[in-house]
Write a protein that holds these residues in place. Structure first.
Motif, PDB file in Angstrom:
ATOM      1  N   GLY A   1       4.404   0.719   5.025  1.00 15.40           N
ATOM      2  CA  GLY A   1       5.058   2.137   5.257  1.00 15.40           C
ATOM      3  C   GLY A   1       6.414   1.989   3.994  1.00 15.40           C
ATOM      4  N   ARG A   2       7.209   1.925   4.442  1.00 14.92           N
ATOM      5  CA  ARG A   2       8.288   1.556   3.701  1.00 14.92           C
ATOM      6  C   ARG A   2       7.758   1.771   1.536  1.00 14.92           C
ATOM      7  NH1 ARG A   2      13.734   1.824   6.219  1.00 14.92           N
ATOM      8  NH2 ARG A   2      12.920   1.432   8.559  1.00 14.92           N
ATOM      9  N   VAL A   3       6.946   0.749   1.877  1.00 16.03           N
ATOM     10  CA  VAL A   3       6.286   0.784   0.305  1.00 16.03           C
ATOM     11  C   VAL A   3       5.705   1.973  -0.233  1.00 16.03           C
ATOM     12  CG1 VAL A   3       4.813  -0.230  -1.216  1.00 16.03           C
ATOM     13  CG2 VAL A   3       5.641  -1.648   0.518  1.00 16.03           C
ATOM     14  N   ARG A   4       5.320   2.583   0.642  1.00 14.67           N
ATOM     15  CA  ARG A   4       4.610   4.172  -0.018  1.00 14.67           C
ATOM     16  C   ARG A   4       5.949   4.572   0.176  1.00 14.67           C
ATOM     17  NH1 ARG A   4       0.593   2.067   4.165  1.00 14.67           N
ATOM     18  NH2 ARG A   4      -1.324   1.685   3.610  1.00 14.67           N
ATOM     19  N   VAL A   5       6.296   5.087   0.918  1.00 21.50           N
ATOM     20  CA  VAL A   5       7.566   5.813   1.298  1.00 21.50           C
ATOM     21  C   VAL A   5       8.190   5.463  -0.522  1.00 21.50           C
ATOM     22  CG1 VAL A   5       9.750   6.929   2.441  1.00 21.50           C
ATOM     23  CG2 VAL A   5       8.003   6.375   3.643  1.00 21.50           C
ATOM     24  N   ALA A   6       8.604   4.539  -0.921  1.00 17.23           N
ATOM     25  CA  ALA A   6       9.968   4.218  -2.042  1.00 17.23           C
ATOM     26  C   ALA A   6       9.049   4.528  -2.973  1.00 17.23           C
ATOM     27  CB  ALA A   6       9.838   3.022  -1.983  1.00 17.23           C
ATOM     28  N   LEU A   7       7.497   4.425  -3.364  1.00 20.17           N
ATOM     29  CA  LEU A   7       6.639   4.689  -5.001  1.00 20.17           C
ATOM     30  C   LEU A   7       6.763   6.505  -4.695  1.00 20.17           C
ATOM     31  CD1 LEU A   7       3.942   2.010  -4.481  1.00 20.17           C
ATOM     32  CD2 LEU A   7       5.918   1.984  -6.100  1.00 20.17           C
ATOM     33  N   ARG A   8       6.120   7.233  -3.320  1.00 11.04           N
ATOM     34  CA  ARG A   8       6.451   8.504  -3.547  1.00 11.04           C
ATOM     35  C   ARG A   8       7.758   9.377  -4.221  1.00 11.04           C
ATOM     36  NH1 ARG A   8       2.670   8.271   1.739  1.00 11.04           N
ATOM     37  NH2 ARG A   8       0.122   8.590   0.931  1.00 11.04           N
ATOM     38  N   SER A   9       8.860   8.351  -3.814  1.00 10.23           N
ATOM     39  CA  SER A   9       9.793   9.155  -4.223  1.00 10.23           C
ATOM     40  C   SER A   9      10.129   9.079  -5.439  1.00 10.23           C
ATOM     41  CB  SER A   9      10.942   8.342  -3.004  1.00 10.23           C
ATOM     42  OG  SER A   9      10.967   7.001  -3.417  1.00 10.23           O
ATOM     43  N   LYS A  10       9.783   8.464  -5.826  1.00  9.27           N
ATOM     44  CA  LYS A  10       9.706   8.271  -7.285  1.00  9.27           C
ATOM     45  C   LYS A  10       8.307   7.865  -8.573  1.00  9.27           C
ATOM     46  CE  LYS A  10      14.032   7.399  -7.672  1.00  9.27           C
ATOM     47  NZ  LYS A  10      14.927   8.585  -7.655  1.00  9.27           N
ATOM     48  N   GLU A  11       7.137   8.950  -7.505  1.00 15.70           N
ATOM     49  CA  GLU A  11       5.930   8.829  -8.501  1.00 15.70           C
ATOM     50  C   GLU A  11       6.332   9.192  -9.747  1.00 15.70           C
ATOM     51  OE1 GLU A  11       1.065   9.130  -7.099  1.00 15.70           O
ATOM     52  OE2 GLU A  11       3.020  10.157  -6.460  1.00 15.70           O
TER      53      GLU A  11
ATOM     54  N   PRO B   1      10.836  -6.115  -9.412  1.00 17.38           N
ATOM     55  CA  PRO B   1      12.061  -7.302  -9.352  1.00 17.38           C
ATOM     56  C   PRO B   1      11.198  -8.858  -9.367  1.00 17.38           C
ATOM     57  CG  PRO B   1      13.415  -5.380  -9.472  1.00 17.38           C
ATOM     58  CD  PRO B   1      11.452  -5.020  -9.549  1.00 17.38           C
ATOM     59  N   LEU B   2      11.350  -9.671  -9.311  1.00 19.26           N
ATOM     60  CA  LEU B   2      11.448 -11.207  -8.104  1.00 19.26           C
ATOM     61  C   LEU B   2      12.147 -10.924  -6.762  1.00 19.26           C
ATOM     62  CD1 LEU B   2      10.574 -13.908  -8.233  1.00 19.26           C
ATOM     63  CD2 LEU B   2      12.752 -14.875  -9.089  1.00 19.26           C
ATOM     64  N   ALA B   3      10.899 -11.153  -5.578  1.00 17.25           N
ATOM     65  CA  ALA B   3      11.306 -11.422  -4.474  1.00 17.25           C
ATOM     66  C   ALA B   3      12.170 -10.020  -3.946  1.00 17.25           C
ATOM     67  CB  ALA B   3      12.573 -11.877  -4.710  1.00 17.25           C
ATOM     68  N   THR B   4      10.704  -8.518  -4.486  1.00 17.95           N
ATOM     69  CA  THR B   4      11.468  -7.211  -3.952  1.00 17.95           C
ATOM     70  C   THR B   4       9.908  -6.943  -2.248  1.00 17.95           C
ATOM     71  OG1 THR B   4      11.326  -6.156  -6.402  1.00 17.95           O
ATOM     72  CG2 THR B   4      10.453  -4.302  -4.624  1.00 17.95           C
ATOM     73  N   LEU B   5      10.677  -7.224  -1.643  1.00 22.40           N
ATOM     74  CA  LEU B   5      10.578  -6.678  -0.157  1.00 22.40           C
ATOM     75  C   LEU B   5      10.985  -5.911   0.703  1.00 22.40           C
ATOM     76  CD1 LEU B   5      12.191 -10.411   0.334  1.00 22.40           C
ATOM     77  CD2 LEU B   5       9.805  -9.885  -0.128  1.00 22.40           C
ATOM     78  N   TYR B   6       9.819  -5.267   1.826  1.00 21.24           N
ATOM     79  CA  TYR B   6      10.825  -4.096   2.214  1.00 21.24           C
ATOM     80  C   TYR B   6       9.580  -4.831   3.883  1.00 21.24           C
ATOM     81  CZ  TYR B   6      10.394  -0.945  -1.717  1.00 21.24           C
ATOM     82  OH  TYR B   6      10.505  -1.025  -2.777  1.00 21.24           O
ATOM     83  N   ARG B   7      10.272  -4.247   4.750  1.00 16.16           N
ATOM     84  CA  ARG B   7       9.549  -4.393   6.026  1.00 16.16           C
ATOM     85  C   ARG B   7       7.892  -4.731   6.625  1.00 16.16           C
ATOM     86  NH1 ARG B   7      14.689  -2.655  10.316  1.00 16.16           N
ATOM     87  NH2 ARG B   7      14.558  -0.757   9.476  1.00 16.16           N
TER      88      ARG B   7
ATOM     89  N   PRO C   1      11.730  -1.470  -8.466  1.00 12.42           N
ATOM     90  CA  PRO C   1      12.337  -0.599  -9.824  1.00 12.42           C
ATOM     91  C   PRO C   1      12.202   0.551 -10.396  1.00 12.42           C
ATOM     92  CG  PRO C   1       9.531  -1.946  -9.649  1.00 12.42           C
ATOM     93  CD  PRO C   1      10.226  -2.343  -8.854  1.00 12.42           C
ATOM     94  N   ALA C   2      13.285   1.349 -11.537  1.00 16.31           N
ATOM     95  CA  ALA C   2      12.579   2.312 -11.381  1.00 16.31           C
ATOM     96  C   ALA C   2      13.519   3.434 -10.428  1.00 16.31           C
ATOM     97  CB  ALA C   2      11.109   2.814 -11.417  1.00 16.31           C
ATOM     98  N   GLY C   3      14.415   2.727  -9.936  1.00 16.38           N
ATOM     99  CA  GLY C   3      15.586   3.730  -9.163  1.00 16.38           C
ATOM    100  C   GLY C   3      14.843   3.313  -7.367  1.00 16.38           C
ATOM    101  N   ALA C   4      13.640   3.375  -7.222  1.00 16.78           N
ATOM    102  CA  ALA C   4      13.349   3.845  -6.174  1.00 16.78           C
ATOM    103  C   ALA C   4      13.526   2.951  -4.913  1.00 16.78           C
ATOM    104  CB  ALA C   4      11.787   3.017  -5.953  1.00 16.78           C
ATOM    105  N   PRO C   5      14.057   3.478  -3.856  1.00 15.11           N
ATOM    106  CA  PRO C   5      15.027   3.483  -2.566  1.00 15.11           C
ATOM    107  C   PRO C   5      14.960   1.977  -1.681  1.00 15.11           C
ATOM    108  CG  PRO C   5      14.365   5.465  -1.935  1.00 15.11           C
ATOM    109  CD  PRO C   5      14.386   5.212  -3.439  1.00 15.11           C
ATOM    110  N   ALA C   6      15.199   0.703  -1.637  1.00  9.89           N
ATOM    111  CA  ALA C   6      13.611  -0.019  -0.701  1.00  9.89           C
ATOM    112  C   ALA C   6      14.152   0.649   0.291  1.00  9.89           C
ATOM    113  CB  ALA C   6      14.624  -1.226  -0.659  1.00  9.89           C
ATOM    114  N   GLY C   7      13.848  -0.292   1.416  1.00 11.69           N
ATOM    115  CA  GLY C   7      14.306   0.685   2.981  1.00 11.69           C
ATOM    116  C   GLY C   7      15.302  -0.684   3.711  1.00 11.69           C
ATOM    117  N   PRO C   8      15.852  -0.672   4.949  1.00 13.59           N
ATOM    118  CA  PRO C   8      16.871  -1.142   5.175  1.00 13.59           C
ATOM    119  C   PRO C   8      16.698  -2.559   5.617  1.00 13.59           C
ATOM    120  CG  PRO C   8      16.471   0.889   6.546  1.00 13.59           C
ATOM    121  CD  PRO C   8      15.340   0.535   5.131  1.00 13.59           C
ATOM    122  N   ALA C   9      17.505  -3.603   5.227  1.00 19.32           N
ATOM    123  CA  ALA C   9      17.365  -4.989   5.224  1.00 19.32           C
ATOM    124  C   ALA C   9      17.066  -5.379   7.567  1.00 19.32           C
ATOM    125  CB  ALA C   9      19.516  -5.402   5.612  1.00 19.32           C
ATOM    126  N   ALA C  10      16.057  -6.572   6.126  1.00 15.52           N
ATOM    127  CA  ALA C  10      15.256  -6.337   7.311  1.00 15.52           C
ATOM    128  C   ALA C  10      15.814  -6.816   8.273  1.00 15.52           C
ATOM    129  CB  ALA C  10      14.377  -7.973   6.630  1.00 15.52           C
TER     130      ALA C  10
END
Length: 319
Positions: free
Chosen positions: A137-147, A128-134, A23-32
């Motif tokens: 650490g990827r979650v933290r990076v995404a959230l910090r980028s859009k905090e 959103p439904l089924a928001t997945l990260y590897r 959500p809010a445009g935060a980038p997800a990590g590369p596909a698993a």
């Protein structure tokens, strides 16, 4: 009353749930990468600010087959996540599961149960439904980028809930058309005016013009009813916008349950202060009693977590 949203309510705008969407445009990590036996992905349900989501984590299971829900602190924010088996949540596996209506509903209900439980204890932005990260650490990076933007969304939805409203037009009455009758069909032996035998198949004087006039009249009546229904839908939308903090027009779904002949005219979400439930109810009672809305049916769901306003921090969206 609290309704459970449809699966589309937990999906990105546009409908079908997708994977690796933040959500809010935060980038997800590369596909698993291809899943190995026992490997997991981090599934994110919601991010919250303030409060304590711990009671919700202890009583809500999350997705079937995953580990226990857990809190993942990221600065002033906390993500509620679950370790899920990579094999069952790969893009291919999810595509198959979410194309099945039964599986889609199970996943959407599990997702919503977590979001609703956390929202009872903290200000929450649903993912959103089924928001997945590897990995975490990827979650933290995404959230910090859009905090900063996430905090803006929190400021916007704090103390507010979402109401959903649909307006449907009642089905137009069927008016079977009958072809203009010939003089011969009316009286096989004589015409109405002279009593003489007509040429077979010759229309009686004036019947064709009368038939066309009736058809034109029915078409005008249908157009007038359709226009009145559209005006009623706009009236409902304007009244609810007048008492809401924000509003969004959502896509009107063409697909209706079997046997439902109504036409959907409005599908909208309204962001309301939590203490305005009686104001919402009074507004709806007034709208339903208004003669201008006689030709429409107003459906209301809510209040629930503001799904429709969680992925944007800008102004009113009539998209």
């Amino acid at each position: 009353m609290t309704a459970i949203p449809s699966p589309s309510a937990t999906a990105p705008a546009g409908g079908t749930p997708e994977t690796r969407v933040v959500p809010a445009g935060a980038p997800a990590g590369p596909a698993a990468p291809p899943a190995s036996a026992g490997s997991t992905l981090t599934c994110v349900f919601v991010v919250c600010r303030g409060g304590d989501p711990a009671p919700a984590l202890a009583t809500t299971p999350g997705h079937r087959g995953g580990g226990p829900l857990r809190a993942l602190p990221v600065g002033a924010l906390t993500a509620v996540v679950q370790d899920v088996p990579a094999a069952a949540f790969s893009e291919e596996a999810l595509r198959k599961r979410l194309s099945d209506p039964g599986e889609l509903e199970l996943c959407a209900r599990a997702h919503h149960a977590v979001v609703a439980a956390v929202a009872d204890h903290a200000s929450a932005i649903p993912f959103p439904l089924a928001t997945l990260y590897r990995e975490d650490g990827r979650v933290r990076v995404a959230l910090r980028s859009k905090e900063p933007r996430l905090h803006a969304v929190f400021d916007r939805i704090a103390g507010r809930v979402e109401w959903g409203v649909k307006v449907c037009a009642a089905p137009l009455p069927a008016a079977p058309e009958s072809a203009p009758r010939t003089a011969a069909a009316r009286d096989p032996g004589t015409t109405a005016d002279t009593g003489t035998a007509p040429d077979r198949g010759t229309p009686a004087p004036g019947t064709g013009r009368a038939y066309l006039a009736r058809v034109r009249g029915r078409h005008r009546a249908r157009e007038e009813r359709q226009n009145a229904a559209l005006r009623a839908a706009e009236q409902v939308d304007a009244a609810l916008r007048g008492i809401s903090a924000a509003a969004r027009r959502l896509r009107v779904h063409d697909v209706r349950p079997a046997g439902d002949p109504r036409t959907h005219l409005l599908n909208a979400a309204y962001l309301m202060d939590r203490d305005r439930d009686e104001t919402v109810a009074a507004t709806l009672r007034r709208l339903r009693a208004d003669p201008g809305t006689d030709g429409v049916h107003i459906e209301v769901t809510g209040p629930w977590v503001p799904y429709s306003f969680a992925a944007t921090g800008d102004g009113d969206d009539d998209g």
